[in-house]
Design an enzyme around this catalytic site. Structure first.
Site, PDB file in Angstrom:
ATOM      1  N   SER A  60       0.830  -1.213   0.000  1.00  0.00           N
ATOM      2  CA  SER A  60       0.000   0.000   0.000  1.00  0.00           C
ATOM      3  C   SER A  60       0.862   1.259   0.000  1.00  0.00           C
ATOM      4  CB  SER A  60      -0.933   0.005   1.214  1.00  0.00           C
ATOM      5  OG  SER A  60      -0.202  -0.168   2.410  1.00  0.00           O
TER       6      SER A  60
ATOM      7  N   HIS B  78     -40.579  22.568  -9.417  1.00  0.00           N
ATOM      8  CA  HIS B  78     -40.629  21.802 -10.683  1.00  0.00           C
ATOM      9  C   HIS B  78     -39.909  22.544 -11.814  1.00  0.00           C
ATOM     10  CE1 HIS B  78     -43.895  19.476  -8.734  1.00  0.00           C
ATOM     11  NE2 HIS B  78     -44.267  20.669  -8.289  1.00  0.00           N
TER      12      HIS B  78
ATOM     13  N   SER C  22     -14.594  26.280 -26.343  1.00  0.00           N
ATOM     14  CA  SER C  22     -14.761  25.050 -27.117  1.00  0.00           C
ATOM     15  C   SER C  22     -13.637  24.970 -28.134  1.00  0.00           C
ATOM     16  CB  SER C  22     -16.110  25.092 -27.830  1.00  0.00           C
ATOM     17  OG  SER C  22     -16.082  24.251 -28.968  1.00  0.00           O
TER      18      SER C  22
ATOM     19  N   LYS D 251     -18.393  29.697 -27.893  1.00  0.00           N
ATOM     20  CA  LYS D 251     -18.762  29.053 -26.632  1.00  0.00           C
ATOM     21  C   LYS D 251     -17.975  29.556 -25.425  1.00  0.00           C
ATOM     22  CE  LYS D 251     -21.255  26.132 -25.997  1.00  0.00           C
ATOM     23  NZ  LYS D 251     -21.217  24.689 -26.146  1.00  0.00           N
TER      24      LYS D 251
ATOM     25  N   GLU E 248     -19.781  22.202 -13.883  1.00  0.00           N
ATOM     26  CA  GLU E 248     -20.133  20.859 -14.360  1.00  0.00           C
ATOM     27  C   GLU E 248     -19.237  19.808 -13.715  1.00  0.00           C
ATOM     28  OE1 GLU E 248     -21.453  21.056 -18.863  1.00  0.00           O
ATOM     29  OE2 GLU E 248     -19.853  22.464 -18.470  1.00  0.00           O
TER      30      GLU E 248
HETATM   31  N1  ARG Z   1      -1.162  -1.471   5.241  1.00  0.00           N
HETATM   32  C1  ARG Z   1      -2.114  -2.005   6.158  1.00  0.00           C
HETATM   33  C2  ARG Z   1      -3.451  -1.286   6.000  1.00  0.00           C
HETATM   34  O1  ARG Z   1      -3.472  -0.306   5.376  1.00  0.00           O
HETATM   35  C3  ARG Z   1      -1.626  -1.837   7.555  1.00  0.00           C
HETATM   36  C4  ARG Z   1      -2.187  -2.809   8.511  1.00  0.00           C
HETATM   37  C5  ARG Z   1      -1.687  -4.162   8.201  1.00  0.00           C
HETATM   38  N2  ARG Z   1      -2.031  -5.119   9.193  1.00  0.00           N
HETATM   39  C6  ARG Z   1      -1.978  -6.420   8.980  1.00  0.00           C
HETATM   40  N3  ARG Z   1      -2.349  -7.182   9.964  1.00  0.00           N
HETATM   41  N4  ARG Z   1      -1.595  -6.921   7.846  1.00  0.00           N
HETATM   42  O2  ARG Z   1      -4.467  -1.723   6.499  1.00  0.00           O
END
Ligand code: ARG
Length: 455
Positions: free
Chosen positions: A22, A155, A276, A282, A289
């Site tokens: 992540s 309306h 445009s 335009k 939008e």
């Molecule tokens: N990167 C993980 C998350 O965003 C952190 C927690 C991970 N915990 C675990 N038990 N694998 O949730």
């Protein structure tokens, strides 16, 4: 090498590592993560779980790492998976064995819940500031347009005349409630999950109250399993974002309509319009939008997280890693939308004349004409019918109601007198409203005065 490598006989594949990581998106939590770790290290030192020197060394090094990240000197790796392990790994590279002690009495599960709450506290604060700016812009515009008459619609058909100030103050109230909702949501974000461990608590003599104080949380979450497993605080945040986007979207829809030649009520400033690529004439209300479109995207963020959480057994599951991107996206989108929107309404040009024209030719004084007859003892239902016929006649003859002659009035009811002209003048219709919170000039002035007095 992975921090959790001990139990494994074989390494994960590169594709699994990439899928699992992540760090690509949670690196924006670096500051929150380090802030949490510093508090944790101080607590471990205070409680004698680490020595004073160990604790101080960790704190000092974390501060240096923070500065280095900010200076762009730290490189994160997929191998270290997420922001938590990346920072811990840099710490250990720098101070060896002592760095490895930081994770005592802590799990990534309470760590990530902490980081996320710290992040949301900050974002809620930023959004609150943006909403305050928008409210100020709205009340300032309302002050300027207390005499600007505009058709009020139901309306999308002209219904009754109101002032532009009244219309703007309707939005003021909506955004003021949005602000309240964020403030209320903050009460539940503002509780400390740290110290819960993976799910069951820890065997150490930790001091969670101290952590709460150090990190500025109003309270400590009373159940560790709840603390690591639930994301209801993020869902509340997303629903607050969604509701605010919905309000912005409705307002944008009106600005888009109002800026069309058909309405001609406003002109959005060139600096918030686009042209445009093919049609030279335009001038498009793209910002409005886009905000309208982005509301759909923020609802999607809310739906994502609701669906992610649905059906998860307690406590932590890796599904929860999917909580971040929708929340980041919603916060960024709302922040940007609020900023653009406020500037857009501050710079737009209001065509009072066009609004007044639309208000004059909408038969919007028909209810007031009916009320006039009611005051002369005719039952309301009958008045409704008489005026209905009069409107039809006026439409067929291309006149406004107050352009009918006295003779024409009398052909519908003998109860009409000369004073009808005064009574159904558009400004009179506005002035005549008596109920609290109405569009009358006095009521709007009071609404503004109450807002200015902080009521
Ligand atoms: N990167 C993980 C998350 O965003 C952190 C927690 C991970 N915990 C675990 N038990 N694998 O949730």
């Amino acid at each position: 090498m992975k921090m959790w490598k001990g139990r494994f006989a074989k390494a994960s594949t590169a594709s699994a590592d990439e899928f699992n990581a992540s760090i690509g998106f949670d690196q924006r939590l670096y500051r929150e993560d380090i802030t949490g770790s510093i508090a944790h290290a101080k607590m471990l030192g205070k409680q004698g779980i680490l020595t004073g020197e160990e604790s101080a060394l960790i704190v000092k090094t974390l501060e240096e790492i923070l500065a280095d990240i900010e200076a762009g000197k730290v490189e994160f790796t997929i191998e270290n998976e997420d922001i938590h392990m990346n920072i811990e790994s840099v710490l250990t590279q720098r101070i060896g064995q002592t760095g490895k002690k930081l994770h005592t009495a802590r799990s990534r599960n309470d760590q990530v819940a902490l980081d996320f709450r710290l992040y949301l506290k900050k974002e809620t604060d930023a959004i609150d500031g943006k909403l305050a700016d928008l409210l100020e812009a709205l009340v300032t515009l309302a002050e300027k347009h207390q005499d600007t008459v505009i058709p009020g619609y139901t309306h999308l058909q002209r219904a009754q005349p109101v002032t532009l100030a009244y219309h703007l103050l309707a939005y003021y109230q909506m955004f003021a409630r949005d602000r309240e909702r964020f403030a209320d949501c903050l009460c539940r974000i503002d509780r400390l999950p740290l110290g819960s461990g993976a799910l069951a608590g820890t065997t150490y003599n930790t001091d969670r109250e101290y952590l709460a104080e150090e990190l500025g949380f109003a309270a400590v979450l009373p159940n560790g399993m709840d603390a690591v497993a639930d994301r209801d605080f993020a869902l509340e945040f997303l629903s607050c974002c969604s509701i605010t986007m919905m309000h912005l979207s409705r307002f944008c829809e009106e600005l888009i309509l109002w800026s069309s030649v058909e309405f001609g009520f406003i002109e959005i400033d060139d600096s918030f319009s686009t042209g445009s690529s093919i049609m030279p004439q335009k001038k498009n209300p793209d910002m409005a939008e886009l905000i309208r479109g982005k509301s759909g995207r923020v609802y999607g963020d809310l739906m994502s997280l609701l669906t992610i959480c649905k059906g998860l057994p307690l406590a932590y599951n890796k599904d929860l890693q999917e909580d971040k991107e929708p929340v980041f996206d919603a916060a960024d989108t709302l922040n940007a939308s609020l900023g653009i929107f406020t500037e857009m309404i501050q710079t737009m040009k209001v065509n009072d004349g066009q609004m007044a024209m639309a208000a004059k030719y909408g038969y919007m004084n028909a209810t007031d004409a009916a009320d006039y007859l009611v005051a002369r003892g005719i039952p309301f239902r009958d008045c409704h019918e008489i005026i209905g016929k009069m409107v039809l006649y006026a439409i067929q003859n291309g006149k406004a109601l107050d352009e009918l002659t006295m003779e024409e009035f009398h052909s519908f009811s003998p109860a009409f007198d000369e004073d009808i002209y005064d009574k159904i003048a558009i400004r009179s219709c506005i002035e005549a409203k008596k109920s609290a919170g109405s569009t009358s000039f006095d009521s709007v002035a009071k609404q503004i005065a109450d807002i200015r007095a902080g009521k």
